[in-house]
Design a protein around this motif. Sequence first.
Motif, mmCIF file in Angstrom:
data_model
loop_
_atom_site.group_PDB
_atom_site.id
_atom_site.type_symbol
_atom_site.label_atom_id
_atom_site.label_comp_id
_atom_site.label_asym_id
_atom_site.label_seq_id
_atom_site.Cartn_x
_atom_site.Cartn_y
_atom_site.Cartn_z
ATOM 1 N N LEU A 111 21.233 7.850 -2.741
ATOM 2 C CA LEU A 111 22.469 7.175 -3.155
ATOM 3 C C LEU A 111 22.272 6.369 -4.423
ATOM 4 C CD1 LEU A 111 23.731 5.906 0.334
ATOM 5 C CD2 LEU A 111 24.405 7.985 -0.896
ATOM 6 N N GLY A 112 21.070 6.436 -4.989
ATOM 7 C CA GLY A 112 20.808 5.729 -6.240
ATOM 8 C C GLY A 112 20.134 4.381 -6.072
ATOM 9 N N PHE A 113 19.914 3.943 -4.832
ATOM 10 C CA PHE A 113 19.221 2.681 -4.597
ATOM 11 C C PHE A 113 17.712 2.912 -4.566
ATOM 12 C CE2 PHE A 113 23.361 2.072 -2.526
ATOM 13 C CZ PHE A 113 23.767 0.886 -3.116
ATOM 14 N N LYS A 114 16.970 1.871 -4.891
ATOM 15 C CA LYS A 114 15.522 1.951 -4.733
ATOM 16 C C LYS A 114 15.187 1.630 -3.279
ATOM 17 C CE LYS A 114 12.736 0.342 -7.862
ATOM 18 N NZ LYS A 114 11.949 -0.574 -8.740
ATOM 19 N N PRO A 115 14.524 2.541 -2.560
ATOM 20 C CA PRO A 115 14.192 2.290 -1.150
ATOM 21 C C PRO A 115 13.390 1.001 -0.979
ATOM 22 C CG PRO A 115 13.794 4.579 -1.702
ATOM 23 C CD PRO A 115 14.085 3.872 -3.001
ATOM 24 N N PRO A 116 13.791 0.114 -0.070
ATOM 25 C CA PRO A 116 13.029 -1.118 0.166
ATOM 26 C C PRO A 116 11.577 -0.851 0.550
ATOM 27 C CG PRO A 116 15.173 -1.240 1.223
ATOM 28 C CD PRO A 116 15.019 0.168 0.740
ATOM 29 N N THR A 117 11.316 0.293 1.171
ATOM 30 C CA THR A 117 9.953 0.613 1.591
ATOM 31 C C THR A 117 9.039 0.950 0.422
ATOM 32 O OG1 THR A 117 10.885 2.799 2.129
ATOM 33 C CG2 THR A 117 10.404 1.327 3.964
ATOM 34 N N LYS A 118 9.585 1.026 -0.803
ATOM 35 C CA LYS A 118 8.744 1.148 -1.988
ATOM 36 C C LYS A 118 8.214 -0.209 -2.437
ATOM 37 C CE LYS A 118 10.449 5.389 -4.148
ATOM 38 N NZ LYS A 118 11.161 5.967 -5.306
ATOM 39 N N ASP A 119 8.720 -1.264 -1.812
ATOM 40 C CA ASP A 119 8.243 -2.620 -2.079
ATOM 41 C C ASP A 119 7.157 -2.949 -1.065
ATOM 42 O OD1 ASP A 119 7.809 -5.274 -2.571
ATOM 43 O OD2 ASP A 119 9.893 -5.903 -2.330
ATOM 44 N N LEU A 120 5.947 -3.188 -1.559
ATOM 45 C CA LEU A 120 4.826 -3.464 -0.662
ATOM 46 C C LEU A 120 5.088 -4.695 0.194
ATOM 47 C CD1 LEU A 120 2.017 -2.502 0.179
ATOM 48 C CD2 LEU A 120 1.045 -3.913 -1.636
ATOM 49 N N ASN A 121 5.858 -5.653 -0.328
ATOM 50 C CA ASN A 121 6.181 -6.862 0.440
ATOM 51 C C ASN A 121 6.955 -6.515 1.712
ATOM 52 O OD1 ASN A 121 5.087 -8.764 -1.467
ATOM 53 N ND2 ASN A 121 6.859 -8.351 -2.760
ATOM 54 N N THR A 123 6.860 -3.567 3.429
ATOM 55 C CA THR A 123 5.992 -2.904 4.402
ATOM 56 C C THR A 123 4.989 -3.886 5.008
ATOM 57 O OG1 THR A 123 4.543 -2.167 2.592
ATOM 58 C CG2 THR A 123 6.225 -0.635 3.344
ATOM 59 N N ILE A 124 4.549 -4.874 4.223
ATOM 60 C CA ILE A 124 3.661 -5.915 4.764
ATOM 61 C C ILE A 124 4.404 -6.730 5.818
ATOM 62 C CG2 ILE A 124 2.489 -8.089 4.221
ATOM 63 C CD1 ILE A 124 1.614 -6.841 1.588
ATOM 64 N N ALA A 125 5.669 -7.062 5.532
ATOM 65 C CA ALA A 125 6.468 -7.830 6.501
ATOM 66 C C ALA A 125 6.635 -7.041 7.796
ATOM 67 C CB ALA A 125 7.832 -8.167 5.898
ATOM 68 N N LEU A 126 6.886 -5.740 7.677
ATOM 69 C CA LEU A 126 7.005 -4.901 8.872
ATOM 70 C C LEU A 126 5.688 -4.874 9.649
ATOM 71 C CD1 LEU A 126 9.014 -1.901 7.356
ATOM 72 C CD2 LEU A 126 9.857 -3.581 9.007
ATOM 73 N N ALA A 127 4.563 -4.843 8.923
ATOM 74 C CA ALA A 127 3.251 -4.853 9.575
ATOM 75 C C ALA A 127 3.014 -6.169 10.303
ATOM 76 C CB ALA A 127 2.152 -4.608 8.549
ATOM 77 N N PRO A 170 -2.214 -2.806 12.273
ATOM 78 C CA PRO A 170 -0.884 -2.853 11.650
ATOM 79 C C PRO A 170 -0.957 -2.687 10.131
ATOM 80 C CG PRO A 170 -1.139 -4.627 13.233
ATOM 81 C CD PRO A 170 -2.502 -4.045 13.017
ATOM 82 N N LEU A 171 -2.056 -3.142 9.509
ATOM 83 C CA LEU A 171 -2.185 -2.974 8.069
ATOM 84 C C LEU A 171 -2.224 -1.496 7.695
ATOM 85 C CD1 LEU A 171 -2.541 -4.326 5.325
ATOM 86 C CD2 LEU A 171 -5.019 -4.287 5.698
ATOM 87 N N SER A 172 -2.851 -0.702 8.538
ATOM 88 C CA SER A 172 -2.880 0.740 8.291
ATOM 89 C C SER A 172 -1.472 1.327 8.376
ATOM 90 C CB SER A 172 -3.814 1.441 9.280
ATOM 91 O OG SER A 172 -3.299 1.404 10.596
ATOM 92 N N LEU A 173 -0.642 0.789 9.278
ATOM 93 C CA LEU A 173 0.753 1.214 9.360
ATOM 94 C C LEU A 173 1.485 0.899 8.060
ATOM 95 C CD1 LEU A 173 1.754 -0.078 12.923
ATOM 96 C CD2 LEU A 173 1.078 2.240 12.289
ATOM 97 N N CYS A 174 1.243 -0.306 7.552
ATOM 98 C CA CYS A 174 1.879 -0.760 6.315
ATOM 99 C C CYS A 174 1.511 0.154 5.157
ATOM 100 C CB CYS A 174 1.450 -2.201 6.031
ATOM 101 S SG CYS A 174 1.558 -2.704 4.299
#
Length: 232
Positions: A111-121, A123-127, A170-174
């Motif tokens: 849709l033209g947005f930058k996927p949030p999961t391209k932000d390491l911050n 994925t770290i928060a999810l981890a 969890p870091l490996s998940l991130c």
Amino acid sequence: MKKGAAMGNLAERLAEELHVETVFEVPFFGGISESVVVTWIIMAVVLVISILLTRNLKVENPSNRQLAVEQAVTWLQGAVNNIVGEHGGKYVPYLTCILIYIGIANMVGILGFKPPTKDLNVTIALALFSIVIIEYAGIHKKGVRKWLKSFTEPMAVITPIKILEVFTTPLSLCMRLFGNVLGAFVVMKLIEFVLPVGLPIAFSFYFDIFDGLIQAYVFVFLTGLFIGEQLE
């Protein structure tokens, strides 16, 4: 020279993808990044859709819309429940929400947005959330004393390794989630370089939709698996 220029352009585009833009500044809080704004948009859209789909629910003579929603929710919760096991029912709503969020976040690129999961911050928060929920499951199941004791089993000498596993798992998940999303971008750009027309559309469908959903499921599957291990 053309190949060198193309690879240089790819490096510049990759740097742009890794760069997290600040959309606006908030006094006393600092800058609000693009990934946060896109996440807010995802939350708002999911909230509005949820409200629209859950209006006028009925116990008797439910509408086709209600039946479809109930079937989708039951399927999602059933899939997650099979991962965490029979004792992990209380963690299913959280894992289902994470599955929906990561799945949508991985696909918003079309849709033209930058996927949030391209932000390491992100994925770290999810981890970090995974660390908290996994260890909470262990404490809730075993109690604080038995939970602490589990770090010394089967022998006390491996305690440092057990403590390290709390963070490395969890870091490996991130890194897996972040690496796969970023890797898909690199592969797409290389495909566009080889064949600019036609083929990139098919691969975009694969990486933005199919692979994005797979990565969401893998993240939730592994998190649920670790929660299930804590509940054994």
